[in-house]
Design a protein around this motif. Structure first.
Motif, short mmCIF file in Angstrom:
data_model
loop_
_atom_site.label_atom_id
_atom_site.label_comp_id
_atom_site.label_asym_id
_atom_site.label_seq_id
_atom_site.Cartn_x
_atom_site.Cartn_y
_atom_site.Cartn_z
N GLN A 1 0.97 -1.24 0.04
CA GLN A 1 0.09 0.13 0.06
C GLN A 1 0.89 1.23 0.09
OE1 GLN A 1 -0.59 2.48 2.28
NE2 GLN A 1 0.93 1.82 4.00
N VAL A 2 0.52 2.15 -0.93
CA VAL A 2 1.42 3.38 -0.82
C VAL A 2 0.11 4.63 -0.72
CG1 VAL A 2 3.17 2.67 -2.16
CG2 VAL A 2 1.03 3.29 -3.32
N ASN A 3 -0.80 4.37 0.06
CA ASN A 3 -1.90 5.38 0.35
C ASN A 3 -1.38 6.18 1.44
OD1 ASN A 3 -4.65 6.46 -0.01
ND2 ASN A 3 -4.84 5.97 2.23
N ASN A 4 -0.73 5.80 2.54
CA ASN A 4 -0.44 6.37 3.84
C ASN A 4 1.24 6.02 4.06
OD1 ASN A 4 -3.38 5.70 4.26
ND2 ASN A 4 -2.70 7.55 5.35
N TYR A 5 2.04 6.76 4.72
CA TYR A 5 3.39 6.44 5.51
C TYR A 5 3.09 5.91 6.80
CZ TYR A 5 5.12 9.41 1.66
OH TYR A 5 5.36 10.15 0.56
N PRO A 6 3.69 4.91 7.19
CA PRO A 6 4.59 4.00 6.50
C PRO A 6 4.12 3.41 5.45
CG PRO A 6 4.43 3.09 8.66
CD PRO A 6 3.43 4.48 8.49
N TYR A 7 4.45 3.36 4.53
CA TYR A 7 4.37 2.34 3.40
C TYR A 7 4.40 0.86 3.91
CZ TYR A 7 4.56 5.80 -0.33
OH TYR A 7 4.69 6.79 -1.27
N THR A 8 3.50 -0.05 3.40
CA THR A 8 3.63 -1.39 3.99
C THR A 8 3.58 -2.50 3.01
OG1 THR A 8 1.29 -1.20 4.96
CG2 THR A 8 3.09 -1.09 6.42
N PHE A 9 4.07 -3.59 3.22
CA PHE A 9 3.93 -4.66 2.22
C PHE A 9 3.11 -5.85 2.81
CE2 PHE A 9 6.98 -3.93 -1.40
CZ PHE A 9 7.72 -3.08 -0.64
N GLY A 10 2.49 -6.57 2.04
CA GLY A 10 1.98 -7.79 2.65
C GLY A 10 2.93 -8.73 2.98
N GLY A 11 2.49 -10.00 3.36
CA GLY A 11 3.57 -10.99 3.95
C GLY A 11 3.96 -11.79 2.75
N GLY A 12 3.37 -11.67 1.56
CA GLY A 12 3.74 -12.55 0.31
C GLY A 12 3.20 -13.73 0.20
N THR A 13 3.03 -14.18 -0.97
CA THR A 13 2.40 -15.52 -1.56
C THR A 13 3.62 -16.20 -2.48
OG1 THR A 13 0.09 -14.56 -1.34
CG2 THR A 13 0.50 -16.47 -2.99
N LYS A 14 3.93 -17.38 -2.08
CA LYS A 14 4.78 -18.11 -2.69
C LYS A 14 4.07 -18.90 -3.80
CE LYS A 14 8.94 -20.99 -2.47
NZ LYS A 14 9.85 -21.61 -1.29
N VAL A 15 4.18 -18.64 -5.15
CA VAL A 15 3.56 -19.65 -5.98
C VAL A 15 4.68 -20.33 -6.66
CG1 VAL A 15 2.53 -19.33 -8.38
CG2 VAL A 15 1.91 -17.78 -6.64
N GLU A 16 4.20 -21.76 -6.67
CA GLU A 16 5.23 -22.96 -7.22
C GLU A 16 4.24 -23.56 -8.27
OE1 GLU A 16 6.79 -26.46 -4.65
OE2 GLU A 16 4.59 -26.97 -5.59
N ILE A 17 5.00 -23.89 -9.23
CA ILE A 17 4.48 -24.59 -10.63
C ILE A 17 4.46 -26.07 -10.35
CG2 ILE A 17 4.48 -24.77 -12.94
CD1 ILE A 17 4.00 -21.82 -12.03
N LYS A 18 3.43 -26.69 -10.35
CA LYS A 18 3.53 -27.95 -10.29
C LYS A 18 4.25 -29.01 -11.48
CE LYS A 18 -1.06 -28.73 -7.92
NZ LYS A 18 -2.42 -29.21 -7.84
#
Lengths: 106, 118
Positions: free
Chosen positions: A89-106
């Motif tokens: 999100q870049v709406n408010n300071y401090p900017y924050t990231f989500g925890g991430g989603t790891k994508v694996e290809i079967k």
């Protein structure tokens, strides 16, 4: 502002459609970006303004949402799409990231 | 070609200081906000700080506020991060990142590694 991504990881086959969600703890209008990071590489911007594809990013990537709920969709999943995806999100300071989603290809 | 090259990463003891630098080329550096973002092993990305285009305003993550200082020199197209009172939890790969449209982070360097040991 906290961002909650789900799922934390997923495994899918080539050709599948995958959906990653990002929920903000408060309204961020459409000030949300999505990034892809592969091991050993810097993150790469995919989407900004929640739904605007960065130039050069394949059209199988799409984003939607506004307010507090957002989605990144990858249609026709390709082997090159493996990696970890983050919302920010870049709406408010401090900017924050989500925890991430790891994508694996079967 | 738009390019960001970080330097200055090192191994340092807790309580120590370090100054990271980022050399920018291929774009009008003085017209863009710049950021530092770190990748913490096993934890993901954390936004660290932003400085606006002319250096008048700076913003920080709560975890580094009061210990880190972001600065820039538009005359030499360079961004800096002064890191004081370092803690083991500051160990990470630090990226220099250009701010783009809609405030997204659109160009990333390859990063420089900071390791803080006790």
């Amino acid at each position: 502002i906290q961002l909650t991504q789900s799922p934390p990881s997923l495994s899918a086959s080539v050709g599948d459609t995958v959906t990653i969600t990002c929920r903000a703890s408060q309204d961020i209008t459409t000030y949300l970006a999505w990034y892809q990071q592969k091991p050993g590489n810097a993150p790469r911007l995919l989407m900004y303004g929640a739904s605007t594809l960065k130039s050069g990013v394949p059209s199988r990537f799409s984003g939607s949402g506004s307010g507090a709920d957002f989605t990144l969709t990858i249609r026709n999943l390709q082997p090159a799409d493996f990696g970890t995806y983050y919302c920010q999100q870049v709406n408010n300071y401090p900017y924050t990231f989500g925890g991430g989603t790891k994508v694996e290809i079967k | 070609e738009v390019r960001l090259v970080e330097s200055g990463g090192a191994v340092v003891q807790t309580g120590g200081s370090l100054r990271l630098s980022c050399a920018a080329s291929g774009f009008s550096f003085g017209e863009h906000n710049m950021n530092w973002v770190r990748l913490i092993p096993g934890k993901g990305l954390e936004w660290v700080a932003l400085i606006n285009w002319d250096g008048d305003s700076a913003y920080y993550a709560e975890s580094v506020r009061g210990r880190f200082t972001i600065s820039r020199d538009n005359n030499v197209n360079s961004l800096y991060l002064q890191m004081d009172s370092l803690r083991t939890e500051d160990s990470a790969l630090y990226y220099c990142v250009k701010g783009g449209g809609y405030f997204a982070l659109d160009v990333w360097g390859q990063g420089t590694t900071v390791a803080v040991s006790s």
